[in-house]
Design a protein around this motif. Structure first.
Motif, mmCIF file in Angstrom:
data_model
loop_
_atom_site.group_PDB
_atom_site.id
_atom_site.type_symbol
_atom_site.label_atom_id
_atom_site.label_comp_id
_atom_site.label_asym_id
_atom_site.label_seq_id
_atom_site.Cartn_x
_atom_site.Cartn_y
_atom_site.Cartn_z
ATOM 1 N N SER A 184 0.807 -1.213 0.000
ATOM 2 C CA SER A 184 0.000 0.000 0.000
ATOM 3 C C SER A 184 0.843 1.268 0.000
ATOM 4 O O SER A 184 1.959 1.290 0.508
ATOM 5 N N VAL A 185 0.273 2.286 -0.608
ATOM 6 C CA VAL A 185 0.821 3.643 -0.552
ATOM 7 C C VAL A 185 -0.363 4.478 -0.076
ATOM 8 O O VAL A 185 -1.467 4.350 -0.619
ATOM 9 N N ALA A 186 -0.162 5.258 0.950
ATOM 10 C CA ALA A 186 -1.333 5.815 1.636
ATOM 11 C C ALA A 186 -1.096 7.207 2.201
ATOM 12 O O ALA A 186 0.035 7.692 2.278
ATOM 13 N N PHE A 187 -2.207 7.815 2.586
ATOM 14 C CA PHE A 187 -2.169 8.998 3.443
ATOM 15 C C PHE A 187 -2.547 8.550 4.853
ATOM 16 O O PHE A 187 -3.538 7.828 5.023
ATOM 17 N N ASP A 188 -1.784 8.985 5.818
ATOM 18 C CA ASP A 188 -2.094 8.670 7.218
ATOM 19 C C ASP A 188 -2.388 9.949 7.992
ATOM 20 O O ASP A 188 -1.654 10.934 7.865
ATOM 21 N N SER A 189 -3.431 9.907 8.797
ATOM 22 C CA SER A 189 -3.630 10.963 9.788
ATOM 23 C C SER A 189 -3.395 10.325 11.146
ATOM 24 O O SER A 189 -4.007 9.302 11.469
ATOM 25 N N ILE A 190 -2.506 10.907 11.914
ATOM 26 C CA ILE A 190 -2.021 10.233 13.113
ATOM 27 C C ILE A 190 -2.116 11.103 14.346
ATOM 28 O O ILE A 190 -1.731 12.281 14.323
ATOM 29 N N GLN A 191 -2.663 10.513 15.394
ATOM 30 C CA GLN A 191 -2.691 11.195 16.689
ATOM 31 C C GLN A 191 -1.817 10.424 17.662
ATOM 32 O O GLN A 191 -2.012 9.233 17.860
ATOM 33 N N THR A 192 -0.860 11.106 18.257
ATOM 34 C CA THR A 192 -0.114 10.497 19.351
ATOM 35 C C THR A 192 -0.526 11.270 20.609
ATOM 36 O O THR A 192 -1.231 12.271 20.509
ATOM 37 N N PRO A 193 -0.115 10.801 21.782
ATOM 38 C CA PRO A 193 -0.533 11.507 23.002
ATOM 39 C C PRO A 193 -0.149 12.986 22.995
ATOM 40 O O PRO A 193 -0.761 13.789 23.683
ATOM 41 N N THR A 194 0.866 13.372 22.202
ATOM 42 C CA THR A 194 1.311 14.770 22.270
ATOM 43 C C THR A 194 1.185 15.537 20.960
ATOM 44 O O THR A 194 1.261 16.758 20.963
ATOM 45 N N GLN A 195 1.012 14.835 19.828
ATOM 46 C CA GLN A 195 0.995 15.538 18.545
ATOM 47 C C GLN A 195 0.002 14.903 17.578
ATOM 48 O O GLN A 195 -0.361 13.754 17.732
ATOM 49 N N ARG A 234 -0.819 14.716 13.140
ATOM 50 C CA ARG A 234 -0.419 15.051 11.769
ATOM 51 C C ARG A 234 -1.557 14.645 10.850
ATOM 52 O O ARG A 234 -2.186 13.607 11.078
ATOM 53 N N GLU A 235 -1.809 15.434 9.809
ATOM 54 C CA GLU A 235 -2.893 15.137 8.875
ATOM 55 C C GLU A 235 -2.347 14.735 7.521
ATOM 56 O O GLU A 235 -1.504 15.425 6.952
ATOM 57 N N ARG A 236 -2.869 13.629 6.999
ATOM 58 C CA ARG A 236 -2.609 13.200 5.623
ATOM 59 C C ARG A 236 -1.127 13.245 5.251
ATOM 60 O O ARG A 236 -0.737 13.853 4.247
ATOM 61 N N ILE A 237 -0.334 12.607 6.082
ATOM 62 C CA ILE A 237 1.094 12.517 5.757
ATOM 63 C C ILE A 237 1.343 11.233 4.962
ATOM 64 O O ILE A 237 0.525 10.313 4.973
ATOM 65 N N LEU A 238 2.458 11.184 4.308
ATOM 66 C CA LEU A 238 2.785 10.029 3.463
ATOM 67 C C LEU A 238 2.976 8.766 4.309
ATOM 68 O O LEU A 238 3.736 8.773 5.278
#
Lengths: 300, 300
Positions: free
Chosen positions: A8-19, A21-25
């Motif tokens: 897969s090649v994707a966009f990831d939106s990621i939540q960590t406890p402190t930060q 990121r939207e639609r990163i590679l």
């Protein structure tokens, strides 16, 4: 030697406890390719939508990753995953998933890719993975990843695949699920009996285990204080492992162990930032330096 | 060099997913002493009731463990713990606990024990642990274990103890609790700032981490298929570690790393059966053989 990855090649939106990121590679083939590219050229087969920015493709190309197998679907949207890490930075929840063009992914290898010597089948349905093998001509080494979904829903297809591959890479909970055994050493040996000549069980922050007929070993993760985003660690591990094997052109026991170590070290960099951000800032020299520290750490 | 341990001697009733045992020999000082005795003579301080069988004491004595500090309370009953392991063989529940004579344990070192060079304060309240230090005369190395109960209920006393000891050994969840940090590398460094010159974080089936001002490393557990009963693994680890240090008479970085490895290997035998049953069937030669395999496993 030539190295092919399908995934897969994707966009990831990621939540960590402190930060966040939207639609990163992101995507398994993305992490795999970039990690492997420290060691060898890579051939990538995947699918994206029209929304996939040219700069991402350019980044991969700049690393000697052949993207001629990255299909762009006109009017399509790229696979999207949104997830949240719990405070332990190990467990995560999927908040949103849009398969988009990846939902209809029927990988087709460009003619020039069929004769790849080393093949990595990143996580995907065993049917899709098998279809790649059917297009390949005499590969020397085929390694596959899998996941709980396929173990549960396509068990027979997965069993058929296991008889066709040389190596299986999976994480600890998946190995337990596949074998119904809580002891990872026993689980590893049970999986060997299903077909593969070697099995690698990834244990996240605890490293990885290796099993073959004559060898059982575990290598710890490289201890790092800076765990920003664990996404892609497993695929980076596989990329480092396969990239190193392809660069050496063999998979003798000693080479495999070195490859395990390089996989662990690339992954230790991946988690130190979001997406490919940390890997983009390092060179092969940084990997070798960390390897020196790693070898020293394990010798006494 | 002389090695002293102060801790519990107990009866354990244990349920694992496949087997149960009633009132078998257990306790932190028991596992520690036996494990250490592969390397050096041990002085044991603990307390038992009149119900403690002479054969248990004889067993310890046969291993060059000086039991003159093992107080027998007339009419008293020995500390009893009953626990149940979950299918993962890692998490466990306490089903029953009777402190009995251990509830009033005020360790008193026999005169001959006061001048011990290496001291291990097995898990106990930091007040009790401190009282041992106050009876000791110029030890060269003091290492302590602790647990969640004391971190929660005797925090100030524990902080005072940490300033008086050289090394702290604890498990991963306790290190996270003590530092309020989910990253074990960060946690280890934070604990160093509380006083000890080195910190060891035990990770059960995933091995152990070591932290000092100049060193951070992790060593994996020895992979074993035969995990019968994990009880006592942590105390056996500490016993192997301290026993080896005492036998070498120093705690240089290189010696400490070898000691970590021996600790891991003794523990890998302990879990292969109930109580001391597996340790009773092995010799120092078996440990050295496993050490050879362990070193080979970690070299590439």
């Amino acid at each position: 030697m030539s190295l092919l990855v399908v995934g897969s090649v994707a966009f990831d939106s990621i939540q960590t406890p402190t930060q966040t990121r939207e639609r990163i590679l992101g995507g398994s083939a993305t992490y795999f390719s970039y990690a492997a590219s420290f060691f060898a050229p890579v051939r990538l087969v995947g699918v994206v939508g029209e929304d996939f920015p040219a700069e991402h493709t350019a980044l991969l190309k700049s690393r000697n990753i052949d993207t001629s197998g990255l299909h762009v679907i006109p009017g399509g949207k790229t696979f999207f995953w949104k997830g949240k890490y719990l405070p332990n930075m190990n467990d995560r929840e999927t908040l949103e998933i849009e398969l988009n063009v990846f939902g209809d992914f029927r990988p087709k290898l460009p003619d020039a890719f069929r004769r790849s010597e080393f093949i990595f089948l990143a996580n995907g349905s065993p049917v899709t993975q098998m279809s790649v093998l059917e297009q390949a001509t005499g590969p020397r080494l085929v390694v596959a990843d899998t996941m709980d979904l396929w173990i549960r829903t396509q068990h027979g297809e997965l069993m058929a695949l296991l008889k066709r591959i040389d190596g299986l890479v999976m994480n600890d909970s998946e190995a337990k699920l596949l074998t119904d055994d809580e002891n990872l050493v026993t689980a590893g040996h049970k999986i060997l009996k299903l077909g593969p000549r070697f099995v690698v069980i990834k244990k996240g922050e605890h490293g990885a285990m290796f099993f073959s007929e004559h060898e059982t070993y575990v290598l710890p993760a490289f201890p790092t204080e800076r765990v920003i985003d664990p996404t892609g660690a497993g695929d980076s591990f596989a990329g480092g492992l396969m990239g190193y094997l392809a660069s050496r052109g063999n998979f003798e026991p000693q080479t495999l162990k070195e490859a395990m170590a390089y996989g662990i070290l690339v992954a230790s960099f991946t988690v130190e930032d979001f997406s490919l951000d940390r890997l983009r800032r390092i060179t092969k020299g940084d990997l070798d330096l960390r390897m020196e520290r790693y070898r020293k750490m394990l010798s006494f």
